[in-house]
Every structure is written in structure tokens, then in C-alpha cells.
Design a protein around this motif. Structure first.
Motif: not given
Ligand SMILES: *[C@@H]1O[C@H](CO)[C@@H](O)[C@H](O)[C@H]1NC(C)=O
Ligand SMILES: *[C@@H]1O[C@H](CO)[C@@H](O)[C@H](O)[C@H]1NC(C)=O
Ligand SMILES: *[C@@H]1O[C@H](CO)[C@@H](O)[C@H](O)[C@H]1NC(C)=O
Length: 448
Positions: A144-149
Motif C-alpha cells: 500500500g503506497y499513500g493509501v488511507h482507510d
């Protein structure tokens, strides 16, 4: 009217920008509320995208297509990707924001053993190179790169790294680059990993790096005791991380809090702080709860409590080295029980290797404010080794109610200390003279 609306809009943009640019709020850590659990109305199954759980079919396209759908057909409230019972073999894949990866009971996401096609990514800036070998590194199996939630959960399905091919390459010295983590999240926030079993990671299992607000709970992490570098959970240059209610048994440190490596970590300057580790059980030939050894960005405000360790190398291990730099401050270890350990407590300034010969031998770490309270162990060969650095002694090391017993080797003193100062109260066997000043009323205070 229009002007005031515009002003309001501008203000709200300003406030949002300020809020987002503030990387981690001053930590008000209660694990239960740092990341909300989200219910997703929109649900899809890997089988809708051609996924076949027969343990043979390569499902890379299915995973990438399903996640592409989540990313581009943004449904309000995000999307749940359901993995039904079955064994779904795949190459590595990337996560996206607003998704739940849900593994049903009996679901297995299994990494291919075809290491020839494994994608490479750039080294972490805070390490300057791959951790094992110079240059880039293999991308984690789930990335996961620069992900949220993002939520990875379910009914205790398994994420299986099939790491033995990688371990053998390491043993035979045929690796070209640093082995992949099982899960790595970079520059990400609001992550929950719960009710999943992780098995046989090629390298470290769960690696949040440059992340904030990460919860890992109700997980089981398994790898053979002789599997190389299969750390359990390594929060790295990350803040507001909560690890709780889990079982970890691997071939390396169960939890290791890190923040970058020597001159690269110092230049990147991103600390780990606000880390809570609690109600963990596990075993390992290396360390139970470790800080380091890569701590060049600094590590502060760590609380580890209610930890049960069996058949350990070192129960609690704070490790750093010259060339690391970094401030290690305000660590609390409380209610730790260990059974069968080579060492109970080790705090040392001579552990770990260097990325290259460009490290600055004058970059000394500062270690201060470590409290160990209610630590008890049976069959512990050596209770404690605390060895600071001559030109940077470790200070305010406080032992309170520490009982670590076992068959001490004849002729050796139970505690070994050097270049350290601090205090102790109710420590058995009697600690080294450096720590024998008693503190006031049994409270260990942390210097401000
Ligand atoms: C996955 O993410 C990595 C790192 O951000 C990127 O280099 C790679 O191209 C991505 N792969 C796919 C298939 O999207
Ligand atoms: C999954 O495992 C966790 C941790 O071991 C346990 O607390 C939970 O009850 C299990 N859940 C299911 C659905 O089996
Ligand atoms: C020390 O760390 C704890 C978390 O373990 C935190 O609650 C506390 O505020 C910190 N103390 C100082 C003086 O920063």
C-alpha cells in the motif's frame, strides 16, 4: 454574502491543509478510537473478477482488476473485497484507499513462488538501500503506497507468503535484492489489520513505514523459528500505532520499532512515536519487544504492557549503535512475563550493522528514560545486560519490581552494566551498582 462564502471556503481549505500537513497529532493514544472500523455497503468478490481458489490458478489479474474497480468506481463508503474459502495464488498486488480486504474462514491468499517475476521498488529513503543488499528491493507481497482507510480483516483467513524459497535463497546467498515483506504500507494512514493469520513471510511480516494511525489486533503471525529475518510487526518512522491482542511466533523479533538507518535515517529524520503494544503472546529465538536497531530518526513514547513471552532469545531489547544518531526516549515496559529466555533485558549501544562505510562514527544515539516495571521471568539465564556508549551514556534507566530468575552460570554476575545511570527498586537478583540508587516512592520519572 458571496465574499463571506468565499472567505469561509478559503478558511476551510486552509484548515484542511493545515490539518493534513500535520503528520501526526500529539498522541492521545487510546487504541480503540485511533481508527474507526467502517462498514462497507458496496461488496464485491474476487470470484466476480475470475478468481479461482484451487491452489493452482494464478489470480494476479483478478486481484488487480478487483482493486482497479474499487479505485476507479469509487463507491460512497468504500468497497469490501470478499475472498471466499479456497486457496488463491497470486503475484504481489497493490491496495487502494477506502477498501476492506475480507478473508472468509478458510480463505487463503497465497504468494506465488515464482520469484523471477517479482517486481522491484526503490529503497526506502530512510535506509538508503535495501536492508539486506545494496540497491532496490522486492516489493512486498501486499503493498500500500499513500493509501488511507484500508482494512484487512475477516474470519481468520490466511495470508501465506510461502517464504521458504526466499529463505533458501538467503541461505544459499543467491538473493539479488532484499527479500519482500509480506505486507508493507508506505505513507499511509487509518489502517486496521485484524483477525487475519500471517504465515511464512519471506522477510518481515507487517511493515508500516511513514504511516500514522495504524491498528493491528487479533492477528496470528507464524513462521518457523529458523526462518531468517521473519520479524512480526515493525512500525518504522510511524506514529499512533497500536498493536494488541495478538500471537506471534517467528524466527526474529516479534515487534521491532524502527526509524531508519544511519546517515540515511538521520537525513530523513522521521521518528516513530506514540506506539502502544499490549496483550501480546509469543516466542522467538531473537527478541520479544525490540526497539531498533535502526533508530536513526528517533523513537519516543512507546508503551508495551501485558506481554507473555516463551522460549525467547531476549525478552526486552533496546538496540542501537554508533553511527545511528537518533533520540530514544520515554519507553515503558510493564507487566512482562517471560519463561525460558537467554536474557531478560538487554539495552545496548553496539548492536546492528551499517548500510555502508559512509556512516558518521560521531553520530551517537541518545538513550534516556526507559522504565521497566513489573517484569518477571523464570528460567532466564541472564537477567540483564545494559551497556551504554562511552561518550553517550544511557540515562534515567529505571527498574521497578523486576524479578528474573534462572540458573545463572557460575562465576558470572547476573547483571552486567556499563556507561549507564538510573535507579532501581525491588529488583531481584540485585542489579548492578550503576542502577542501585533508589527512586522516590517507586515511581520512575521521565526527564522532560
Ligand atoms: C504498485 O505500487 C508500486 C509502488 O507504489 C508501483 O511501483 C507499482 O507500479 C504498482 N504496481 C501496480 C501493478 O500498480
Ligand atoms: C480469530 O482469531 C482471534 C484471535 O486469535 C480470535 O479472538 C477470534 O475469536 C477468531 N475469530 C473467528 C471468527 O474465528
Ligand atoms: C511518555 O510516553 C507515554 C506513552 O507511553 C505518554 O503517555 C506520555 O505522555 C509520555 N511522557 C512524556 C513526558 O512525553
Amino acid at each position: 454574502m458571496i465574499q463571506s462564502k468565499l472567505l469561509g471556503l478559503l478558511l476551510s481549505i486552509l484548515v484542511t491543509t493545515l490539518f493534513l500537513s500535520c503528520w501526526c497529532q500529539a498522541s492521545l493514544i487510546t487504541c480503540s478510537n485511533i481508527v474507526p472500523m467502517r462498514y462497507r455497503i458496496d461488496k464485491i468478490s474476487i470470484t466476480d473478477f475470475g478468481g479461482v481458489g484451487d491452489g493452482k490458478t494464478l489470480n494476479t489479474k483478478a486481484f488487480r482488476a478487483a482493486i482497479y474497480r474499487i479505485e476507479h468506481l469509487r463507491r460512497r463508503g468504500g468497497t469490501l473485497l470478499y475472498i471466499p474459502p479456497g486457496v488463491f495464488v497470486t503475484e504481489s498486488f497493490n491496495l487502494t484507499s477506502h477498501m476492506t480486504l475480507y478473508l472468509a474462514k478458510g480463505a487463503v491468499i497465497r504468494a506465488t513462488q515464482d520469484t523471477g517475476n517479482w517486481p522491484l521498488i526503490a529503497p526506502l529513503p530512510s535506509y538508503g538501500r535495501g536492508r539486506e543488499l545494496p540497491g532496490g528491493r522486492y516489493m512486498s507481497f501486499i503493498h500500500g503506497y499513500g493509501v488511507h482507510d484500508v482494512i484487512i480483516t475477516g474470519e481468520n483467513g490466511t495470508i501465506d507468503g510461502q517464504g521458504d524459497v526466499w529463505w533458501n535463497m538467503w541461505r544459499q546467498r543467491t538473493l539479488k535484492y532484499t527479500r519482500p515483506n509480506l505486507i508493507e504500507l508506505m505513507h499511509s494512514r487509518n489502517i486496521i489489520i485484524s483477525n487475519v493469520i500471517f504465515r511464512d513471510s519471506p522477510f518481515w511480516n507487517i511493515h508500516p513505514v511513514y504511516c500514522s494511525n495504524v491498528v493491528v489486533r487479533y492477528v496470528t503471525i507464524l513462521a518457523p523459528a529458523d526462518s531468517p529475518n521473519t520479524d512480526g510487526i515493525d512500525p518504522d518512522s510511524s506514529c499512533n500505532v497500536c498493536i494488541e491482542d495478538s500471537y506471534i511466533s517467528t524466527g526474529d523479533d516479534l515487534v521491532a520499532v524502527k526509524s531508519g538507518w544511519d546517515e540515511y535515517g538521520i537525513a530523513y529524520g522521521r521518528p516513530s512515536y506514540g506506539i502502544t503494544i499490549r496483550r501480546l503472546t509469543g516466542s522467538s529465538p531473537f527478541s520479544g519487544i525490540a526497539i531498533g536497531s535502526e533508530t536513526s530518526g528517533g523513537v519516543e513514547d512507546v508503551l508495551a504492557e501485558n506481554i507473555n513471552l516463551y522460549n525467547m532469545g531476549v525478552g526486552i531489547h533496546v538496540k542501537t549503535n554508533i553511527g545511528r544518531g537518533g533520540l530514544i526516549k520515554n519507553l515503558t515496559f510493564s507487566e512482562v512475563y517471560m519463561e525460558n529466555a537467554r536474557k531478560g533485558i538487554k539495552i545496548a549501544g553496539d548492536v546492528g550493522d551499517h548500510p555502508d562505510d559512509k556512516y558518521d562514527p560521531n553520530a551517537l544515539p541518545t538513550v534516556t528514560g526507559i522504565t521497566m516495571t513489573h517484569i518477571w521471568g523464570v528460567n532466564v539465564l541472564q537477567p540483564g545486560l545494559i551497556r551504554g556508549i562511552k561518550n553517550s551514556p544511557f540515562t534515567s534507566i529505571c527498574l521497578d519490581n523486576v524479578n528474573l530468575h534462572g540458573p545463572t552460570k557460575p562465576g558470572t554476575s547476573p547483571w552486567q552494566c556499563a556507561d549507564v545511570s538510573g535507579s532501581s527498586l525491588k529488583v531481584s537478583p540485585w542489579p548492578c551498582s550503576e542502577l542501585t540508587s533508589t527512586h522516590v516512592a517507586g515511581t520512575c520519572s521521565v526527564p522532560v
